[in-house]
Design an enzyme around this catalytic site. Structure first.
Site, PDB file in Angstrom:
ATOM      1  N   GLU A 101     -56.589  -0.181   7.889  1.00  0.00           N
ATOM      2  CA  GLU A 101     -57.744   0.453   7.214  1.00  0.00           C
ATOM      3  C   GLU A 101     -57.945   1.864   7.280  1.00  0.00           C
ATOM      4  O   GLU A 101     -58.777   2.148   6.382  1.00  0.00           O
ATOM      5  CB  GLU A 101     -59.022  -0.314   7.718  1.00  0.00           C
ATOM      6  CG  GLU A 101     -58.934  -1.971   7.474  1.00  0.00           C
ATOM      7  CD  GLU A 101     -60.176  -2.754   8.010  1.00  0.00           C
ATOM      8  OE1 GLU A 101     -60.965  -2.174   8.910  1.00  0.00           O
ATOM      9  OE2 GLU A 101     -60.223  -3.857   7.367  1.00  0.00           O
TER      10      GLU A 101
ATOM     11  N   GLU B 154     -46.376 -11.768  24.872  1.00  0.00           N
ATOM     12  CA  GLU B 154     -47.352 -10.939  25.873  1.00  0.00           C
ATOM     13  C   GLU B 154     -46.850 -10.858  27.127  1.00  0.00           C
ATOM     14  O   GLU B 154     -47.546 -10.092  27.937  1.00  0.00           O
ATOM     15  CB  GLU B 154     -48.670 -11.320  25.601  1.00  0.00           C
ATOM     16  CG  GLU B 154     -49.080 -12.734  26.426  1.00  0.00           C
ATOM     17  CD  GLU B 154     -50.411 -13.314  26.237  1.00  0.00           C
ATOM     18  OE1 GLU B 154     -50.756 -13.426  27.380  1.00  0.00           O
ATOM     19  OE2 GLU B 154     -51.154 -13.162  25.204  1.00  0.00           O
TER      20      GLU B 154
END
Length: 276
Positions: A81, A112
């Site tokens: 953004e 992960e």
């Protein structure tokens, strides 16, 4: 000091399946209300990290967020953004998620848990000592994130972190740790809820404060935003009308000519001065 995962502790609520929709919403909202107060307690740590980031960005460095699952998605979201909001290069703030971009939509099993892939993913961007790397992990125990920060520390790269447990392994690894202790989740262990919200709030603070300090906002307006849709073009026109005290048509022409609110303001102001 003993490390306890409060993010994994039992919810303060039970028999959720017996609650009405109204009860579910009220209880979730009651928990959500506590998040901003938890963030407030971490303000000194948030400020300390931002004060490391700003000079690095001003001198040509970059900001990296690295995480897995929800935490990784939050970092990718905030990074993605920045270009449309502040008109900066997509290379300035970079979000990296365990398992690659495909993991933004679909969970990648065991991504992960790698203790090597995080650093490899950073190396693809030629990360260096001009940059800042912020590890994002609600639990503060994600191997992918911790090992990446360990490698950064070994290579003289400034490290920060955002987690939601006190004194976690991630905080101990990070040079500038942020801990937002939100407590047990409404659904036990579902850290996409309060922990995810807390991470989003902190990431908003980091990127917004940094971009304002870099001069990407004028007054309170996003003068460098990308004009990528009609809504944003209309917003830009209205900014020019207010800032320059001109009519719609003139503002529209200015924006069409200069393709950017800041450039339009500068050209109009300089042009007027030149004619005086």
């Amino acid at each position: 000091m003993q490390f306890t995962k409060t993010t994994e502790q039992d919810s303060s609520y039970d028999h959720l399946e017996k609650m009405s929709v109204s009860e579910l919403l009220s209880n979730i909202n009651a928990e959500d209300k506590t998040v901003a107060f938890s963030v407030e307690k971490a303000m000194p740590e948030i400020e300390a990290l931002i004060k490391q980031i700003i000079p690095k960005l001003k001198s040509g460095g970059r900001l990296f967020y690295i995480g897995a699952g929800t935490s990784g998605r939050m970092g990718v979201l905030d990074a993605s953004e920045c270009p449309p909001t502040f008109g900066v290069s997509p290379d300035l703030v970079v979000g990296i998620i365990a398992g690659g971009d495909g993991a933004i939509r679909n969970a990648v099993e065991f991504a992960e848990d790698s203790t090597e892939q995080g650093w490899r993913d950073l190396e693809e961007f030629k990360v260096n000592s001009n940059d800042v790397v912020v590890g994002v992990a609600a639990s503060g125990t994600t191997p992918y994130v911790i090992s990446a920060l360990e490698a950064c520390n070994a290579n003289n790269i400034t490290t920060g972190s955002i987690s939601c447990n006190h004194n976690s392994p991630l905080s101990q690894t990070s040079q500038f740790p942020i801990e937002v202790i939100v407590g047990p989740e409404f659904v036990t262990g579902s850290s996409r809820m309060k922990a995810g919200t807390a991470q989003k709030l902190v990431l908003n603070m980091i990127s917004t404060a940094a971009m304002i300090q870099l001069g990407k906002v004028k007054g309170n307006k996003m003068v460098d935003m990308q004009l990528s849709n009609n809504k944003l073009v209309d917003r830009g026109i209205k900014m020019l009308m207010r800032e320059l005290n001109i009519e719609f048509r003139e503002a529209q022409t200015l924006l069409e000519t200069h393709k950017n609110v800041r450039s339009a303001i500068q050209h109009y102001t300089h042009g007027n001065k030149a004619h005086k």
